[in-house]
Scaffold this motif. Structure first.
Motif, mmCIF file in Angstrom:
data_model
loop_
_atom_site.group_PDB
_atom_site.id
_atom_site.type_symbol
_atom_site.label_atom_id
_atom_site.label_comp_id
_atom_site.label_asym_id
_atom_site.label_seq_id
_atom_site.Cartn_x
_atom_site.Cartn_y
_atom_site.Cartn_z
ATOM 1 N N ASN A 156 -20.624 83.967 -98.058
ATOM 2 C CA ASN A 156 -19.667 84.152 -97.276
ATOM 3 C C ASN A 156 -19.735 85.910 -97.528
ATOM 4 N N SER A 157 -19.937 86.696 -99.048
ATOM 5 C CA SER A 157 -19.688 87.683 -98.830
ATOM 6 C C SER A 157 -20.600 88.223 -98.445
ATOM 7 N N LEU A 158 -22.001 87.696 -98.855
ATOM 8 C CA LEU A 158 -23.021 88.329 -97.482
ATOM 9 C C LEU A 158 -23.051 87.868 -95.877
ATOM 10 N N ALA A 159 -22.572 87.194 -95.288
ATOM 11 C CA ALA A 159 -22.085 86.954 -94.289
ATOM 12 C C ALA A 159 -21.661 87.791 -93.354
ATOM 13 N N ARG A 160 -20.991 87.891 -93.725
ATOM 14 C CA ARG A 160 -19.902 89.165 -93.914
ATOM 15 C C ARG A 160 -20.602 90.417 -93.269
ATOM 16 N N LEU A 161 -21.804 90.730 -94.385
ATOM 17 C CA LEU A 161 -22.280 92.327 -94.219
ATOM 18 C C LEU A 161 -23.869 91.656 -92.800
ATOM 19 N N GLY A 162 -23.257 90.381 -92.796
ATOM 20 C CA GLY A 162 -24.288 90.286 -91.206
ATOM 21 C C GLY A 162 -25.723 90.304 -91.662
ATOM 22 N N LEU A 163 -25.768 89.089 -92.970
ATOM 23 C CA LEU A 163 -27.202 88.936 -93.896
ATOM 24 C C LEU A 163 -27.093 87.152 -93.705
ATOM 25 N N ASP A 164 -27.384 86.369 -92.662
ATOM 26 C CA ASP A 164 -28.174 85.151 -92.785
ATOM 27 C C ASP A 164 -29.162 84.269 -93.076
ATOM 28 N N ILE A 165 -29.128 83.326 -94.161
ATOM 29 C CA ILE A 165 -30.069 82.874 -95.260
ATOM 30 C C ILE A 165 -30.018 81.310 -94.543
ATOM 31 N N SER A 166 -28.894 80.554 -93.260
ATOM 32 C CA SER A 166 -28.938 79.222 -92.912
ATOM 33 C C SER A 166 -29.911 78.916 -92.132
ATOM 34 N N ALA A 167 -31.386 79.134 -91.767
ATOM 35 C CA ALA A 167 -32.778 79.422 -91.026
ATOM 36 C C ALA A 167 -33.223 78.279 -92.028
ATOM 37 N N GLY A 168 -34.119 77.328 -91.612
ATOM 38 C CA GLY A 168 -35.273 76.574 -92.622
ATOM 39 C C GLY A 168 -34.486 76.518 -93.800
ATOM 40 N N CYS A 169 -33.195 75.970 -94.040
ATOM 41 C CA CYS A 169 -32.609 75.686 -94.701
ATOM 42 C C CYS A 169 -32.194 73.787 -95.407
ATOM 43 N N VAL A 217 -35.053 82.001 -94.917
ATOM 44 C CA VAL A 217 -35.309 82.474 -93.833
ATOM 45 C C VAL A 217 -34.363 84.065 -94.177
ATOM 46 N N ILE A 218 -34.462 84.927 -93.902
ATOM 47 C CA ILE A 218 -34.151 86.070 -94.591
ATOM 48 C C ILE A 218 -33.462 86.987 -93.295
ATOM 49 N N ARG A 219 -32.116 86.832 -92.281
ATOM 50 C CA ARG A 219 -32.004 87.286 -91.270
ATOM 51 C C ARG A 219 -30.887 88.047 -91.162
ATOM 52 N N ASN A 220 -31.360 89.812 -90.312
ATOM 53 C CA ASN A 220 -30.139 90.499 -91.088
ATOM 54 C C ASN A 220 -29.469 90.588 -89.015
ATOM 55 N N PHE A 221 -28.518 89.966 -88.859
ATOM 56 C CA PHE A 221 -27.684 89.682 -87.545
ATOM 57 C C PHE A 221 -26.407 91.113 -87.148
ATOM 58 N N GLY A 222 -26.424 91.759 -88.646
ATOM 59 C CA GLY A 222 -25.611 93.400 -87.832
ATOM 60 C C GLY A 222 -25.846 94.145 -87.984
ATOM 61 N N GLN A 223 -25.062 94.956 -87.269
ATOM 62 C CA GLN A 223 -25.477 96.418 -87.204
ATOM 63 C C GLN A 223 -26.308 97.567 -87.861
ATOM 64 N N ARG A 228 -32.719 93.677 -102.665
ATOM 65 C CA ARG A 228 -33.801 93.654 -104.639
ATOM 66 C C ARG A 228 -33.334 92.130 -104.397
ATOM 67 N N PRO A 229 -35.391 92.052 -105.392
ATOM 68 C CA PRO A 229 -34.816 90.605 -106.500
ATOM 69 C C PRO A 229 -33.468 91.202 -107.573
ATOM 70 N N GLY A 230 -33.264 89.311 -107.588
ATOM 71 C CA GLY A 230 -32.345 89.378 -108.327
ATOM 72 C C GLY A 230 -30.626 89.585 -107.792
ATOM 73 N N VAL A 231 -31.018 89.790 -106.702
ATOM 74 C CA VAL A 231 -29.618 89.422 -106.374
ATOM 75 C C VAL A 231 -29.268 87.812 -106.204
ATOM 76 N N ARG A 232 -27.740 87.980 -105.895
ATOM 77 C CA ARG A 232 -27.163 86.463 -105.502
ATOM 78 C C ARG A 232 -27.289 86.265 -103.839
ATOM 79 N N ILE A 233 -28.427 85.405 -103.162
ATOM 80 C CA ILE A 233 -28.816 85.463 -102.472
ATOM 81 C C ILE A 233 -27.840 84.498 -101.116
ATOM 82 N N CYS A 234 -28.244 83.609 -101.551
ATOM 83 C CA CYS A 234 -27.543 81.825 -100.897
ATOM 84 C C CYS A 234 -27.065 81.084 -102.221
ATOM 85 N N GLN A 235 -25.790 79.991 -101.429
ATOM 86 C CA GLN A 235 -26.208 79.284 -102.513
ATOM 87 C C GLN A 235 -26.797 77.550 -102.252
#
Length: 210
Positions: free
Chosen positions: A102-115, A128-134, A140-147
Protein backbone atom coordinates in the motif's frame (compact mmCIF):
# COMPACT_ATOMS: atom_id res chain seq x y z
CA UNK A 1 -8.89 -21.20 -1.05
CA UNK A 2 -7.55 -20.43 2.44
CA UNK A 3 -4.76 -17.88 2.77
CA UNK A 4 -1.64 -18.79 4.73
CA UNK A 5 -1.11 -16.86 7.96
CA UNK A 6 2.36 -15.97 9.23
CA UNK A 7 2.35 -19.14 11.34
CA UNK A 8 1.28 -21.29 8.39
CA UNK A 9 3.94 -19.67 6.16
CA UNK A 10 6.72 -20.48 8.63
CA UNK A 11 5.42 -24.04 9.07
CA UNK A 12 5.26 -24.50 5.29
CA UNK A 13 8.87 -23.36 4.98
CA UNK A 14 9.94 -25.69 7.80
CA UNK A 15 8.12 -28.64 6.19
CA UNK A 16 9.50 -27.95 2.69
CA UNK A 17 6.11 -27.06 1.20
CA UNK A 18 7.32 -23.51 0.53
CA UNK A 19 10.80 -22.15 -0.07
CA UNK A 20 11.81 -18.48 0.25
CA UNK A 21 15.57 -17.93 0.13
CA UNK A 22 16.83 -15.79 1.72
CA UNK A 23 14.06 -15.16 4.23
CA UNK A 24 14.19 -12.03 6.38
CA UNK A 25 12.02 -12.53 9.49
CA UNK A 26 10.97 -8.86 9.49
CA UNK A 27 9.49 -9.36 6.01
CA UNK A 28 6.96 -11.94 7.24
CA UNK A 29 3.64 -10.13 7.62
CA UNK A 30 0.46 -11.47 9.32
CA UNK A 31 -0.78 -13.07 6.06
CA UNK A 32 1.93 -12.40 3.47
CA UNK A 33 5.68 -12.06 2.92
CA UNK A 34 7.34 -8.91 1.61
CA UNK A 35 9.64 -9.63 -1.34
CA UNK A 36 12.62 -7.45 -2.22
CA UNK A 37 13.82 -6.31 -5.62
CA UNK A 38 16.84 -7.98 -7.23
CA UNK A 39 19.65 -6.04 -8.87
CA UNK A 40 18.69 -6.60 -12.52
CA UNK A 41 15.74 -5.34 -14.54
CA UNK A 42 14.67 -5.99 -18.13
CA UNK A 43 13.42 -3.41 -20.61
CA UNK A 44 11.59 -4.27 -23.83
CA UNK A 45 12.95 -2.23 -26.73
CA UNK A 46 10.42 -0.20 -28.78
CA UNK A 47 8.81 -1.73 -31.85
CA UNK A 48 5.69 -3.47 -33.10
CA UNK A 49 4.74 -6.77 -31.49
CA UNK A 50 2.64 -9.41 -33.25
CA UNK A 51 0.95 -11.51 -30.56
CA UNK A 52 0.35 -14.37 -33.00
CA UNK A 53 4.04 -14.76 -33.81
CA UNK A 54 5.71 -13.65 -30.58
CA UNK A 55 7.35 -16.34 -28.46
CA UNK A 56 9.88 -16.32 -25.63
CA UNK A 57 12.75 -16.40 -28.14
CA UNK A 58 11.56 -13.21 -29.82
CA UNK A 59 11.07 -11.53 -26.45
CA UNK A 60 14.62 -12.37 -25.43
CA UNK A 61 16.03 -10.72 -28.56
CA UNK A 62 14.01 -7.57 -27.81
CA UNK A 63 14.92 -7.38 -24.12
CA UNK A 64 17.78 -5.39 -22.61
CA UNK A 65 19.07 -6.20 -19.12
CA UNK A 66 20.19 -3.37 -16.83
CA UNK A 67 21.87 -3.51 -13.42
CA UNK A 68 20.28 -1.09 -10.95
CA UNK A 69 22.89 -1.09 -8.19
CA UNK A 70 23.29 2.66 -8.68
CA UNK A 71 19.53 3.14 -9.02
CA UNK A 72 17.18 3.27 -11.98
CA UNK A 73 14.76 6.13 -12.69
CA UNK A 74 11.33 4.76 -13.61
CA UNK A 75 9.52 7.58 -15.35
CA UNK A 76 5.74 8.08 -15.25
CA UNK A 77 3.72 5.88 -17.64
CA UNK A 78 6.58 3.44 -18.12
CA UNK A 79 7.34 -0.05 -16.88
CA UNK A 80 10.18 -2.52 -16.47
CA UNK A 81 10.40 -6.18 -15.53
CA UNK A 82 12.33 -6.92 -12.36
CA UNK A 83 12.84 -10.09 -10.34
CA UNK A 84 12.47 -10.92 -6.70
CA UNK A 85 15.79 -11.16 -4.89
CA UNK A 86 14.32 -14.18 -3.10
CA UNK A 87 14.36 -17.59 -4.76
CA UNK A 88 10.91 -19.17 -4.47
CA UNK A 89 9.93 -22.83 -4.47
CA UNK A 90 6.26 -23.84 -4.48
CA UNK A 91 5.00 -27.37 -3.93
CA UNK A 92 2.05 -28.63 -5.99
CA UNK A 93 -0.23 -28.07 -2.97
CA UNK A 94 0.05 -24.27 -3.01
CA UNK A 95 -0.11 -21.32 -5.38
CA UNK A 96 0.50 -17.63 -4.89
CA UNK A 97 -0.27 -14.06 -5.85
CA UNK A 98 1.81 -10.90 -5.91
CA UNK A 99 0.08 -7.87 -4.38
CA UNK A 100 1.06 -4.22 -4.15
CA UNK A 101 2.40 -2.78 -0.94
CA UNK A 102 0.00 0.00 0.00
CA UNK A 103 2.78 2.44 0.85
CA UNK A 104 4.31 2.07 -2.63
CA UNK A 105 0.96 2.10 -4.43
CA UNK A 106 0.27 5.51 -2.90
CA UNK A 107 3.45 6.73 -4.60
CA UNK A 108 2.22 5.48 -7.97
CA UNK A 109 4.04 2.13 -8.12
CA UNK A 110 2.08 -0.86 -9.39
CA UNK A 111 3.33 -4.47 -9.24
CA UNK A 112 -0.03 -6.16 -9.77
CA UNK A 113 0.34 -7.09 -13.46
CA UNK A 114 1.46 -10.67 -14.16
CA UNK A 115 1.04 -11.50 -10.50
CA UNK A 116 -0.13 -15.16 -10.51
CA UNK A 117 2.23 -17.94 -9.33
CA UNK A 118 1.48 -21.51 -10.43
CA UNK A 119 1.79 -24.59 -8.22
CA UNK A 120 5.27 -26.05 -8.59
CA UNK A 121 6.88 -22.72 -9.56
CA UNK A 122 10.58 -22.43 -8.77
CA UNK A 123 12.82 -19.45 -9.39
CA UNK A 124 13.10 -15.71 -8.92
CA UNK A 125 9.61 -14.29 -9.50
CA UNK A 126 9.31 -11.91 -12.48
CA UNK A 127 7.77 -8.61 -11.41
CA UNK A 128 6.13 -6.19 -13.85
CA UNK A 129 6.83 -2.80 -12.25
CA UNK A 130 4.78 0.13 -13.56
CA UNK A 131 4.81 3.79 -12.61
CA UNK A 132 1.29 5.18 -12.96
CA UNK A 133 2.05 8.28 -10.90
CA UNK A 134 3.18 11.77 -11.90
CA UNK A 135 6.69 11.63 -10.41
CA UNK A 136 9.72 9.55 -11.36
CA UNK A 137 10.56 6.74 -8.94
CA UNK A 138 14.08 5.51 -8.25
CA UNK A 139 14.31 1.71 -8.09
CA UNK A 140 17.13 0.14 -6.08
CA UNK A 141 18.01 -3.46 -5.17
CA UNK A 142 16.84 -4.63 -1.78
CA UNK A 143 13.77 -2.38 -1.53
CA UNK A 144 10.66 -4.20 -0.32
CA UNK A 145 8.83 -4.06 -3.63
CA UNK A 146 5.70 -6.21 -3.18
CA UNK A 147 3.99 -8.75 -0.95
CA UNK A 148 3.54 -12.46 -1.63
CA UNK A 149 0.25 -14.10 -0.62
CA UNK A 150 0.13 -17.92 -0.37
CA UNK A 151 -2.98 -20.04 -0.96
CA UNK A 152 -3.60 -23.70 -0.15
CA UNK A 153 -5.20 -25.70 -2.96
CA UNK A 154 -8.23 -27.88 -2.30
CA UNK A 155 -6.18 -30.80 -3.65
CA UNK A 156 -2.81 -31.47 -5.23
CA UNK A 157 -2.64 -30.20 -8.82
CA UNK A 158 -2.38 -32.77 -11.64
CA UNK A 159 0.26 -30.67 -13.39
CA UNK A 160 2.87 -28.32 -12.01
CA UNK A 161 4.44 -25.17 -13.46
CA UNK A 162 7.01 -26.99 -15.60
CA UNK A 163 4.53 -29.31 -17.35
CA UNK A 164 1.52 -26.96 -17.41
CA UNK A 165 1.34 -27.21 -21.23
CA UNK A 166 1.29 -31.03 -21.21
CA UNK A 167 -2.31 -32.07 -21.84
CA UNK A 168 -1.81 -35.82 -21.45
CA UNK A 169 -2.50 -36.15 -17.72
CA UNK A 170 -5.39 -33.69 -17.66
CA UNK A 171 -7.09 -35.42 -20.61
CA UNK A 172 -6.72 -38.83 -18.99
CA UNK A 173 -8.14 -37.44 -15.75
CA UNK A 174 -11.10 -35.90 -17.59
CA UNK A 175 -11.79 -39.14 -19.47
CA UNK A 176 -11.73 -41.07 -16.20
CA UNK A 177 -14.11 -38.55 -14.67
CA UNK A 178 -16.53 -39.05 -17.57
CA UNK A 179 -16.31 -42.83 -17.17
CA UNK A 180 -16.99 -42.54 -13.45
CA UNK A 181 -20.07 -40.40 -14.10
CA UNK A 182 -21.46 -42.95 -16.55
CA UNK A 183 -20.80 -45.82 -14.14
CA UNK A 184 -22.36 -43.99 -11.20
CA UNK A 185 -25.49 -43.04 -13.12
CA UNK A 186 -25.78 -46.50 -14.71
CA UNK A 187 -26.56 -45.25 -18.22
CA UNK A 188 -25.58 -48.16 -20.49
CA UNK A 189 -28.18 -47.37 -23.16
CA UNK A 190 -27.95 -43.59 -23.35
CA UNK A 191 -24.35 -42.59 -24.00
CA UNK A 192 -25.08 -39.24 -25.62
CA UNK A 193 -23.58 -37.29 -22.71
CA UNK A 194 -20.41 -39.37 -22.68
CA UNK A 195 -20.08 -39.14 -26.47
CA UNK A 196 -20.52 -35.38 -26.30
CA UNK A 197 -17.92 -34.98 -23.54
CA UNK A 198 -15.49 -37.30 -25.35
CA UNK A 199 -15.86 -35.22 -28.48
CA UNK A 200 -15.32 -31.95 -26.60
CA UNK A 201 -12.25 -33.29 -24.78
CA UNK A 202 -10.74 -34.52 -28.06
CA UNK A 203 -11.41 -31.17 -29.71
CA UNK A 204 -9.80 -29.24 -26.85
CA UNK A 205 -6.80 -31.58 -26.86
CA UNK A 206 -6.26 -31.13 -30.59
CA UNK A 207 -6.45 -27.36 -30.26
CA UNK A 208 -3.92 -27.41 -27.43
CA UNK A 209 -1.46 -29.47 -29.49
CA UNK A 210 -1.69 -27.25 -32.60
Amino acid sequence: MPVYSDKAILEAIENGVLGITPLTPNNVQPASVDLTLGENIEILTPGDIDLFSTDTGVLKTRTETHCIRDGYKLNPNSYVVGYSAEYLHFSTFINGRIDNRNSLARLGLDISAGCYINPGFEGHMPLVIRNFGQSSIILRPGVRICQLVIFHLTGQSIRNYDNRHDLGDIINQAMQHVADINLHNEMPKDTSLADFLDERITTVAKRGLM
